[in-house]
Design an enzyme around this catalytic site. Structure first.
Site, PDB file in Angstrom:
ATOM      1  N   LYS A 140     -10.338  -2.723  -9.798  1.00 15.72           N
ATOM      2  CA  LYS A 140      -9.739  -2.458 -11.118  1.00 15.72           C
ATOM      3  C   LYS A 140      -8.580  -1.498 -10.876  1.00 15.72           C
ATOM      4  O   LYS A 140      -8.753  -0.295 -10.757  1.00 15.72           O
ATOM      5  CB  LYS A 140     -10.785  -1.809 -12.031  1.00 15.72           C
ATOM      6  N   GLY A 163      -9.011   9.269  -8.463  1.00 15.09           N
ATOM      7  CA  GLY A 163      -8.419   9.617  -9.761  1.00 15.09           C
ATOM      8  C   GLY A 163      -8.748  11.040 -10.130  1.00 15.09           C
ATOM      9  O   GLY A 163      -8.932  11.898  -9.259  1.00 15.09           O
ATOM     10  N   SER A 164      -8.865  11.264 -11.427  1.00 14.71           N
ATOM     11  CA  SER A 164      -8.988  12.636 -11.919  1.00 14.71           C
ATOM     12  C   SER A 164     -10.446  13.084 -12.053  1.00 14.71           C
ATOM     13  O   SER A 164     -11.359  12.245 -12.143  1.00 14.71           O
ATOM     14  CB  SER A 164      -8.308  12.735 -13.283  1.00 14.71           C
ATOM     15  N   PRO A 224     -12.004  14.588 -14.712  1.00 10.93           N
ATOM     16  CA  PRO A 224     -12.700  14.169 -15.947  1.00 10.93           C
ATOM     17  C   PRO A 224     -13.182  12.721 -15.883  1.00 10.93           C
ATOM     18  O   PRO A 224     -14.299  12.413 -16.323  1.00 10.93           O
ATOM     19  CB  PRO A 224     -11.632  14.341 -17.040  1.00 10.93           C
ATOM     20  N   THR A 225     -12.366  11.832 -15.320  1.00 16.99           N
ATOM     21  CA  THR A 225     -12.789  10.427 -15.208  1.00 16.99           C
ATOM     22  C   THR A 225     -13.944  10.300 -14.212  1.00 16.99           C
ATOM     23  O   THR A 225     -14.894   9.542 -14.438  1.00 16.99           O
ATOM     24  CB  THR A 225     -11.591   9.540 -14.796  1.00 16.99           C
ATOM     25  N   ALA A 226     -13.885  11.065 -13.124  1.00 16.96           N
ATOM     26  CA  ALA A 226     -14.970  11.023 -12.129  1.00 16.96           C
ATOM     27  C   ALA A 226     -16.302  11.413 -12.768  1.00 16.96           C
ATOM     28  O   ALA A 226     -17.352  10.827 -12.453  1.00 16.96           O
ATOM     29  CB  ALA A 226     -14.647  11.956 -10.967  1.00 16.96           C
ATOM     30  N   GLU A 242     -12.482  10.389  -4.535  1.00 13.98           N
ATOM     31  CA  GLU A 242     -11.363  11.181  -4.011  1.00 13.98           C
ATOM     32  C   GLU A 242     -10.593  11.650  -5.231  1.00 13.98           C
ATOM     33  O   GLU A 242     -10.007  10.841  -5.957  1.00 13.98           O
ATOM     34  CB  GLU A 242     -10.504  10.336  -3.074  1.00 13.98           C
ATOM     35  N   CYS A 251      -1.900  13.675  -4.772  1.00 15.87           N
ATOM     36  CA  CYS A 251      -3.066  14.550  -4.913  1.00 15.87           C
ATOM     37  C   CYS A 251      -3.089  15.630  -3.835  1.00 15.87           C
ATOM     38  O   CYS A 251      -3.614  16.719  -4.040  1.00 15.87           O
ATOM     39  CB  CYS A 251      -4.347  13.734  -4.891  1.00 15.87           C
ATOM     40  N   GLU A 295      -4.574  20.986 -12.003  1.00 12.50           N
ATOM     41  CA  GLU A 295      -3.733  20.017 -11.300  1.00 12.50           C
ATOM     42  C   GLU A 295      -2.720  19.452 -12.290  1.00 12.50           C
ATOM     43  O   GLU A 295      -3.088  18.908 -13.334  1.00 12.50           O
ATOM     44  CB  GLU A 295      -4.577  18.876 -10.722  1.00 12.50           C
TER      45      GLU A 295
END
Ligand code: ADP
Length: 487
Positions: free
Chosen positions: A180, A233-234, A236-238, A255, A288, A386
């Site tokens: 995705k 990714g970020s 919050p999404t993790a 990561e 990153c 970040e």
């Protein structure tokens, strides 16, 4: 329209599931950050398309597993060669899609994407072995078995390269894949799906679903049919993905972000230190790994900032397709606003902006100037969050202990850069830094055999060499007794 013509090639805007292009009723629009030009309406997956992709991957799994490392390796070798043959077109469409420098894509990023696929195929064939362990005559044989369906969720800052970093080891390990890609950058994933067909990768082994993170991404990570979830990714999404994965106890590899220190010791070569500091603006700061907190010994800080400012002024900001450009646009209006918001709030708090701090109005659109914030307050937002844009902070320190305390003071631990003219001094610092990767007098170089990942909130797990297979494969120990044999 099922295809869009970009850089002289037709890009399919539909999902790639079970060897076929599949359209959704809903679509989302993709535009270029360079000038806002239209780059297609892409199929927008919901739970049913995601489910079809996972079912296809599950169905294709036994055949792919049975091929073994060498059978899979032959196809992956072809895939790597096809990427190499298409470096120019891949570079052009990636640049249009995410605004990264065309010359970097041509010379570094796309060759690395091919290398990722080739490296892991080769590693599965040649390197995945342990000496058998022996205990009281019993032999312990360790193997790395395919685990099932790996869901791969990737970001927009280096879309194809970061995807191959996951696709390579997942497919080489014998897993099948549902990718995705980020909704802001679907182009290269679609073109890559066509390359997998040419490479002879069987239907269902590699699938792509396009869509929005909170819809397609969420449906995918909640799916009970997965054996692995790998995400870049970020934070919050993790956290959302970790919650979804917990329901099925699906193992995750993350990561995530960073707020990495860039430490310039008093004995550093200032030309080298300032060259490396300028590199922290690469990809318009959307990396990153960037060392976004520049920590400089007070004895050299004036000289450092003078040379650094001079060098930064020379950066050419503009269209990333031009050979001379050093810095292109930010990826998207939402992200641009986020960066501008951080800087505006820092200004409101009285931060000292040495240069930049505003959009480049001559260029218009999404171009934010390289920015340096001097001596922000400890604990302030600009120093701890970040930003993922061309915004660096600079602070000074008076001794090594202070440098280390400052360096380790965030919730992240992805990377660090140390610039020093003295081996022992550099080692004293690196030994006490908390980071997955530390560069000493260099930046961004990494052997694919070496581990890559983050400490603290910068990630879970490591990629690279056998570490990747430890994640994507089921590691198995078969213990064989010396007795009981009849043959
Ligand atoms: P960024 O803030 O850098 O855009 P995100 O972490 O939001 O990063 O996005 C990285 C990837 O995660 C993208 O492919 C995005 O679509 C996907 N994503 C976003 N939200 C979710 C979610 N709730 N579940 C799964 N994937 C998601």
């Amino acid at each position: 329209m099922d295809t869009v013509e970009i850089a002289g090639v037709l890009i399919d805007t539909r999902h790639y599931i079970d060897g076929h292009r599949v359209a959704s009723v809903e679509t989302f629009e993709n535009t270029s950050p360079i000038d806002g030009s239209f780059l297609g309406n892409f199929s927008r997956a919901g739970a049913s398309e995601v489910n079809a992709a996972v079912v296809a991957a599950k169905t294709a799994f036994p055949e792919w597993r049975e091929l073994g490392p060498r059978g899979r390796g032959d196809k992956l070798e072809k895939l790597a060669t096809l990427i190499e043959e298409n470096i120019e077109v891949l570079s052009q469409i990636e640049t249009l899609d995410n605004g990264s420098l065309l010359r970097s894509n041509r010379r570094g990023v796309m060759p690395r994407a091919a290398a990722n696929i080739r490296f892991f195929a080769d590693w599965a064939i040649k390197e995945l072995k342990h000496d058998a362990f022996e205990t009281r005559g019993h032999v312990n044989h360790i193997s790395w078995d395919p685990s099932g369906v790996a869901a791969l969720i990737t970001p927009w800052n280096a879309p194809l390269m970061l995807a191959t970093w996951k696709i390579g080891p997942a497919l080489a390990a014998g897993d099948t894949v549902v990718l995705k890609p980020a909704e802001w950058t679907p182009l290269t994933a679609s073109f890559f799906a066509d390359l997998t067909i040419k490479a002879g990768i069987p239907a269902g082994v590699f699938n792509v679903v396009f869509g929005i993170g909170t819809e397609a991404g969420a449906a995918l990570t909640q799916h009970p049919g997965l054996s692995r979830i790998s995400f870049t990714g970020s934070v919050p999404t993790a956290k959302k993905i970790a919650r979804a994965a917990a329901e099925n106890l699906t193992p995750v590899n993350f990561e995530l972000g960073g707020k990495s220190p860039f430490i310039v010791l008093g004995d550093a070569d200032l030309e080298l230190a300032t060259d490396l500091a300028v590199e922290q603006y690469d990809n318009a700061g959307q990396v990153c790994l960037s060392g976004t907190r520049i920590l400089v010994h007070e004895s050299i800080s004036n000289e450092f900032s003078r040379i650094f400012s001079e060098k930064t002024k020379k950066l050419i900001h503009g269209d990333p397709r031009n050979e001379s450009t050093n810095m292109g646009p930010q990826i998207h209006q939402d992200h641009f606003n986020r960066i501008a918001g951080f800087v505006a709030r820092a200004k409101d708090e009285g931060a000292n902006i040495v240069f930049g701090g505003s959009p480049n109005l001559e260029l218009g659109g999404l171009y934010f100037r390289p920015t340096l914030v001097m001596q922000p307050k400890n604990g302030s937002e600009i120093l701890t969050h970040e930003i993922f844009g061309p915004v660096l902070c600079m602070q000074t320190f008076s001794n090594d202990e202070e440098a280390l305390t400052m360096a380790n003071s965030t919730e992240f631990g992805l990377a660090a850069v140390v610039v020093s003219g003295n081996h022992e001094h550099a080692e004293k610092i690196t030994k006490n830094l908390v980071a997955g990767t530390i560069w000493v007098n260099c930046f961004f170089v990494r052997d694919l055999k070496a581990p890559f990942g983050g400490s603290k909130k910068s990630g879970i797990g490591r990629d690279g060499g056998t570490w990747s297979f430890d994640f994507y494969a089921d590691v198995k120990n078969t213990v064989i007794a010396p007795n009981g044999w009849k043959d």
